[in-house]
Design a protein around this motif. Structure first.
Motif, short mmCIF file in Angstrom:
data_model
loop_
_atom_site.label_atom_id
_atom_site.label_comp_id
_atom_site.label_asym_id
_atom_site.label_seq_id
_atom_site.Cartn_x
_atom_site.Cartn_y
_atom_site.Cartn_z
N VAL A 199 0.59 -1.28 -0.07
CA VAL A 199 -0.05 -0.10 0.09
C VAL A 199 0.84 1.22 -0.05
N ALA A 200 0.35 2.10 -0.68
CA ALA A 200 1.01 3.56 -0.94
C ALA A 200 2.66 3.58 -1.26
N ALA A 201 2.67 2.66 -2.29
CA ALA A 201 4.12 2.18 -2.89
C ALA A 201 4.27 2.86 -3.94
N GLY A 202 3.53 3.39 -4.86
CA GLY A 202 3.79 3.93 -6.11
C GLY A 202 3.50 3.01 -7.08
N LEU A 203 2.50 1.71 -6.68
CA LEU A 203 2.36 0.75 -7.58
C LEU A 203 0.71 0.70 -8.20
N ALA A 204 0.05 1.70 -7.53
CA ALA A 204 -1.33 1.95 -7.85
C ALA A 204 -2.23 0.75 -7.49
N GLY A 205 -1.91 0.28 -6.39
CA GLY A 205 -2.76 -0.91 -5.61
C GLY A 205 -4.40 -0.48 -5.58
N GLY A 206 -4.30 0.77 -4.73
CA GLY A 206 -5.85 1.10 -4.66
C GLY A 206 -6.23 1.65 -5.86
N SER A 207 -5.74 2.30 -7.03
CA SER A 207 -6.48 2.43 -8.33
C SER A 207 -6.68 1.26 -9.07
N SER A 208 -5.95 -0.08 -8.94
CA SER A 208 -6.08 -1.03 -9.72
C SER A 208 -7.50 -1.78 -9.14
N ASP A 209 -7.41 -1.67 -7.68
CA ASP A 209 -8.62 -2.36 -7.07
C ASP A 209 -9.95 -1.75 -7.54
N ALA A 210 -9.78 -0.17 -7.56
CA ALA A 210 -11.01 0.46 -7.92
C ALA A 210 -11.39 0.05 -9.46
N ALA A 211 -10.25 0.02 -10.40
CA ALA A 211 -10.49 -0.35 -11.70
C ALA A 211 -11.30 -1.69 -11.80
N ALA A 212 -10.49 -2.68 -11.08
CA ALA A 212 -11.22 -4.00 -10.96
C ALA A 212 -12.62 -4.24 -10.58
N THR A 213 -12.86 -3.27 -9.50
CA THR A 213 -14.40 -3.19 -9.08
C THR A 213 -15.14 -2.80 -10.19
N LEU A 214 -14.76 -1.76 -11.09
CA LEU A 214 -15.62 -1.24 -12.04
C LEU A 214 -15.85 -2.49 -12.85
N ARG A 215 -14.74 -3.17 -13.47
CA ARG A 215 -14.86 -4.05 -14.38
C ARG A 215 -15.87 -5.40 -13.85
N GLY A 216 -15.42 -5.66 -12.66
CA GLY A 216 -16.16 -6.61 -11.84
C GLY A 216 -17.77 -6.33 -11.79
N LEU A 217 -18.22 -5.37 -11.47
CA LEU A 217 -19.41 -5.00 -11.21
C LEU A 217 -20.41 -4.70 -12.54
N ASN A 218 -19.46 -4.54 -13.43
CA ASN A 218 -20.11 -4.34 -14.85
C ASN A 218 -20.77 -5.46 -15.50
N ARG A 219 -19.73 -6.61 -15.10
CA ARG A 219 -20.09 -8.01 -15.33
C ARG A 219 -21.17 -8.51 -14.41
N LEU A 220 -21.11 -8.31 -13.22
CA LEU A 220 -21.96 -8.99 -12.06
C LEU A 220 -23.21 -8.55 -12.30
N TRP A 221 -23.37 -7.35 -12.61
CA TRP A 221 -24.72 -6.60 -12.73
C TRP A 221 -25.32 -6.35 -14.18
N ASN A 222 -24.52 -7.18 -15.28
CA ASN A 222 -25.00 -7.09 -16.61
C ASN A 222 -25.05 -5.64 -17.06
N LEU A 223 -24.15 -4.69 -16.93
CA LEU A 223 -24.55 -3.28 -17.30
C LEU A 223 -24.02 -2.97 -18.57
N ASN A 224 -23.33 -3.72 -19.22
CA ASN A 224 -22.59 -3.60 -20.63
C ASN A 224 -22.18 -2.58 -20.84
N ILE A 225 -21.44 -1.64 -20.02
CA ILE A 225 -20.83 -0.21 -20.12
C ILE A 225 -19.37 -0.65 -20.92
#
Ligand SMILES: C[C@@](CO)(OP(=O)(O)O)[C@H](O)COP(=O)(O)OP(=O)(O)OC[C@H]1O[C@@H](n2ccc(N)nc2=O)[C@H](O)[C@@H]1O
Ligand SMILES: Nc1ncnc2c1ncn2[C@@H]1O[C@H](COP(=O)(O)OP(=O)(O)O)[C@@H](O)[C@H]1O
Length: 284
Positions: A95-121
């Motif tokens: 965490v807080a390493a310059g490796l974008a861990g939090g940003s990548s978690d946020a991006a993965a959550t966007l991709r995942g919820l797009n699938r989970l809720w069939n939003l087709n974004i």
């Protein structure tokens, strides 16, 4: 239903700052790529209209300060989703390493919820949403290798760098991205990296050229504030890494290594210096 997403760490092969903008952000030009060190995100539908975050890591916020929580709330609000979600973050990226861990978690959550809720974004729309959460999130939505401009959200995908090992080492200090940008004097940057040369080396798969052109203007600030980061860079160079650079605002330092046989010596040598050391592959 339950789904999983991988959230890989990013490294900056080059990071240039062109100027400070009137909105307080810095206009950047960065070559970014992903490495095979990833958090694993589990998302499970809840019938109740709520967002619950858990993690095995004791050192990240589990409330609305968590970037995965913010991503879920954003997608629920914007697409009027009434279901809730339980999100478990299996953290592997420091965490807080310059490796974008939090940003990548946020991006993965966007991709995942797009699938989970069939939003087709479409992906481009997820990137625009991601920019509301942080400058590195749009890149993390699609990953791969890209040149990022603007404040990080204008992306030009490029081919993958030549395959190699990446040794990452994070000293036991916390670095704040806003503090580092805040202390940078954009008008007095001494050594601007050449984004063009880094792109050319990648395009032509010239590993040595790539190593010779690595550069990050934020090093000037972080290395002055935290001498242990400079020591870590020197140590990695001495141990034989082919190219060495700090990632993002730091404090993680990465070394690119072409010969697998050299990796154990570098890894073991660094373990004498700090606990958070990883030997991974560049994701292609
Ligand atoms: C330095 C970089 C390089 O990839 O990565 P990290 O070290 O954080 O991993 C990024 O530019 C960080 O991106 P991210 O961590 O998403 O930044 P944000 O949350 O958007 O912004 C945090 C703070 O950094 C400063 N900031 C960020 C991006 C930018 N182009 N100019 C800035 O001045 C601003 O002060 C902002 O308040
Ligand atoms: N899911 C998350 N994982 C890691 N850090 C998070 C998360 N959500 C919020 N944060 C907070 O974001 C900050 C930056 O974390 P991180 O993204 O790992 O660093 P960096 O921007 O240096 O790559 C930390 O202060 C951390 O508390």
């Amino acid at each position: 239903m339950k789904i999983f997403e991988k959230a890989p760490a990013k490294i900056n092969l080059s990071l240039d700052v062109l100027h400070k903008r009137p909105d307080g952000y810095h206009e950047v030009e960065m070559v970014m790529t992903m490495v095979d060190l990833a958090d694993r995100i589990e998302m499970q539908e809840l019938s109740r209209d709520t967002i619950i975050i858990s993690s095995q890591a004791g050192y990240i916020p589990l409330d609305e300060k968590n970037l995965a929580f913010q991503a879920a709330r954003l997608i629920k609000d914007r697409y009027d989703v009434k279901q809730g979600v339980y999100i478990h973050l299996d953290k592997k990226i420091p965490v807080a390493a310059g490796l974008a861990g939090g940003s990548s978690d946020a991006a993965a959550t966007l991709r995942g919820l797009n699938r989970l809720w069939n939003l087709n974004i479409p992906m481009e729309e997820l990137q625009v949403l991601g920019a509301e959460l942080g400058s590195d999130v749009p890149f993390c939505v699609t990953g791969g290798t890209a040149v990022a401009r603007g404040r990080g959200e204008k992306l030009e995908p490029i081919v993958s760098p030549p395959q190699c090992w990446v040794v990452l080492a994070k000293p036991p200090i916390n670095v704040s991205t806003s503090e580092i940008y805040g202390k940078l004097n954009a008008r007095e940057i001494k050594n601007h990296p050449s984004t063009e040369n880094v792109m050319k080396a990648i395009r032509e798969k010239q590993f040595d050229q790539l190593c010779g052109n690595l550069g990050n203007v934020l090093e000037e600030v972080t290395l002055d504030l935290y001498p242990e980061v400079r020591q870590l860079k020197d140590c990695m160079q001495r141990l034989g890494a082919d190219g060495v650079l700090m990632s993002g605002s730091g404090p993680t330092v990465f070394g690119l290594v072409s010969k697998e046989a050299k990796v154990p010596r570098i890894y073991n040598g660094l373990r004498g210096f700090c606990k958070d050391v990883y030997a991974v592959r560049m994701l292609t």
